[in-house]
Design a protein around this motif. Sequence first.
Motif, PDB file in Angstrom:
ATOM      1  N   PRO A   1       0.957  -1.112  -0.081  1.00 36.49           N
ATOM      2  CA  PRO A   1      -0.436   0.011   0.398  1.00 36.49           C
ATOM      3  C   PRO A   1       1.118   1.344  -0.234  1.00 36.49           C
ATOM      4  O   PRO A   1       0.110   2.498  -0.062  1.00 36.49           O
ATOM      5  N   TYR A   2       2.489   1.411   0.039  1.00 39.57           N
ATOM      6  CA  TYR A   2       2.868   2.253   0.001  1.00 39.57           C
ATOM      7  C   TYR A   2       4.563   2.323  -1.096  1.00 39.57           C
ATOM      8  O   TYR A   2       4.645   0.703  -1.402  1.00 39.57           O
ATOM      9  N   ARG A   3       4.854   2.875  -1.161  1.00 38.24           N
ATOM     10  CA  ARG A   3       6.372   2.809  -1.577  1.00 38.24           C
ATOM     11  C   ARG A   3       7.552   3.005  -0.930  1.00 38.24           C
ATOM     12  O   ARG A   3       7.357   3.504   0.709  1.00 38.24           O
ATOM     13  N   LEU A   4       8.891   2.486  -0.560  1.00 38.76           N
ATOM     14  CA  LEU A   4       9.934   2.220   0.275  1.00 38.76           C
ATOM     15  C   LEU A   4      10.072   4.061   0.207  1.00 38.76           C
ATOM     16  O   LEU A   4      10.426   4.324   1.425  1.00 38.76           O
ATOM     17  N   SER A   5       9.827   4.878  -1.190  1.00 39.62           N
ATOM     18  CA  SER A   5      10.352   5.846  -0.726  1.00 39.62           C
ATOM     19  C   SER A   5       9.765   6.585  -0.058  1.00 39.62           C
ATOM     20  O   SER A   5       9.728   7.965  -0.288  1.00 39.62           O
ATOM     21  N   ASP A   6       8.469   6.277   0.139  1.00 37.41           N
ATOM     22  CA  ASP A   6       7.505   7.134   1.426  1.00 37.41           C
ATOM     23  C   ASP A   6       8.219   7.327   2.814  1.00 37.41           C
ATOM     24  O   ASP A   6       7.729   8.174   3.320  1.00 37.41           O
ATOM     25  N   LEU A   7       9.107   6.874   2.679  1.00 38.70           N
ATOM     26  CA  LEU A   7       9.893   7.036   4.213  1.00 38.70           C
ATOM     27  C   LEU A   7      11.647   7.368   3.597  1.00 38.70           C
ATOM     28  O   LEU A   7      12.131   6.732   3.038  1.00 38.70           O
ATOM     29  N   THR A   8      11.935   7.944   4.742  1.00 41.13           N
ATOM     30  CA  THR A   8      13.177   8.240   4.775  1.00 41.13           C
ATOM     31  C   THR A   8      13.684   7.859   5.827  1.00 41.13           C
ATOM     32  O   THR A   8      13.200   7.261   7.479  1.00 41.13           O
ATOM     33  N   PRO A   9      14.729   7.459   5.836  1.00 35.39           N
ATOM     34  CA  PRO A   9      15.978   6.475   6.922  1.00 35.39           C
ATOM     35  C   PRO A   9      16.293   7.417   7.631  1.00 35.39           C
ATOM     36  O   PRO A   9      16.708   9.169   7.698  1.00 35.39           O
ATOM     37  N   VAL A  10      16.006   6.727   9.200  1.00 30.44           N
ATOM     38  CA  VAL A  10      16.601   7.924  10.678  1.00 30.44           C
ATOM     39  C   VAL A  10      17.856   7.714  11.163  1.00 30.44           C
ATOM     40  O   VAL A  10      18.436   8.948  11.301  1.00 30.44           O
ATOM     41  N   SER A  11      17.569   6.324  11.737  1.00 28.85           N
ATOM     42  CA  SER A  11      18.772   6.322  12.290  1.00 28.85           C
ATOM     43  C   SER A  11      18.516   4.611  12.087  1.00 28.85           C
ATOM     44  O   SER A  11      18.005   3.285  12.309  1.00 28.85           O
ATOM     45  N   GLN A  12      19.713   4.087  11.923  1.00 26.12           N
ATOM     46  CA  GLN A  12      20.073   2.187  12.053  1.00 26.12           C
ATOM     47  C   GLN A  12      20.287   2.373  13.334  1.00 26.12           C
ATOM     48  O   GLN A  12      21.558   2.214  13.800  1.00 26.12           O
TER      49      GLN A  12
END
Length: 335
Positions: A121-132
Amino acid sequence: MHHRRSAPGRILSRIASIVGSAALAALAAGGTAAYAADAYPSKPIRLVVPYPAGGGTDIIARLMGTQLSQRWGQPVIVDNKPGASGMLGNDIVAKAPGDGYTVLLGITALVQIPSLYKKVPYRLSDLTPVSQTAKSADLVFVPRSSGITSLQQFVAKAKAEPGQLNYGSYGNATSSHLHGEQLKLKAGIDMVHVPYQGSGPETAAMLGGQLASAFIDATAAYPHIKSDKVNIIAVTGAQRHPALPQVPTMGESGYPGFEANGWFGYFLPASTPQPIVDKLGNELAAIVKLPEVNKRLVDMGLIPVGSTPAEFKPVLERDAAHWKSIVDAARISLD
């Protein structure tokens, strides 16, 4: 002839006299993001966990959330939203406002899902990485009664008995399932896949002598690594596991290509201004480095990381491509 100023013009000139022209120029030039970051956070933060309470992801969310709340003076509310292999929780954050107040604690499945499911239902590009936050690995278990002490010996036995040996996983389309299929392809062996509903039942089955082999997540396996019922013959990931320095990696055992680690990491909606992403990322990275948090992660069988957004991004890109190649080669598809 004097032109009367338009209403917006009058308002702007009034604001300029109050805040100063330099600040106004900054506002006009997109400095709003920086101002937003200065004010952030000014209200409670919702931390979405796409898995049930009590699991590893939930424990990490609460551990980190407590620290974040203390440091920032704002409540951090952990919101468990299990369902659809994590897609339910991921989707909530992907579609949330980009203001820094809806945060996702994601795991490796986040970058595996797009290759496995036709409808996401979403694209991976809809999220931005913050911290591993931390890395994990799968440990390869065999019963001690089998007499097998190396991956090479196990592969030899599997070749001698095609289709007779099985491997346990902690679920369909999880890293452990993909690792088992990858080993079958690389070693040219035929094994039966036995999926369990999570690492707990899988570990119990392995200790109970019901499996010929199993890929078990190090977090779940950690309390049992000294058990006299099993031998641990290999570990996935780029390095040996700190708790098992004597156990070789899959690569060292003659099967390269298992270097991708599992991980836990934080994400924000892609529309979040970079200053807010950086502010949260720096804070989460600092929390991981606190001695008590670091020790707790190690005690869970994890490898603490604590990275910046810029450091986390290439990991996601590399891992997404890695898992896709395995899914495609093994022809795994779920609906």
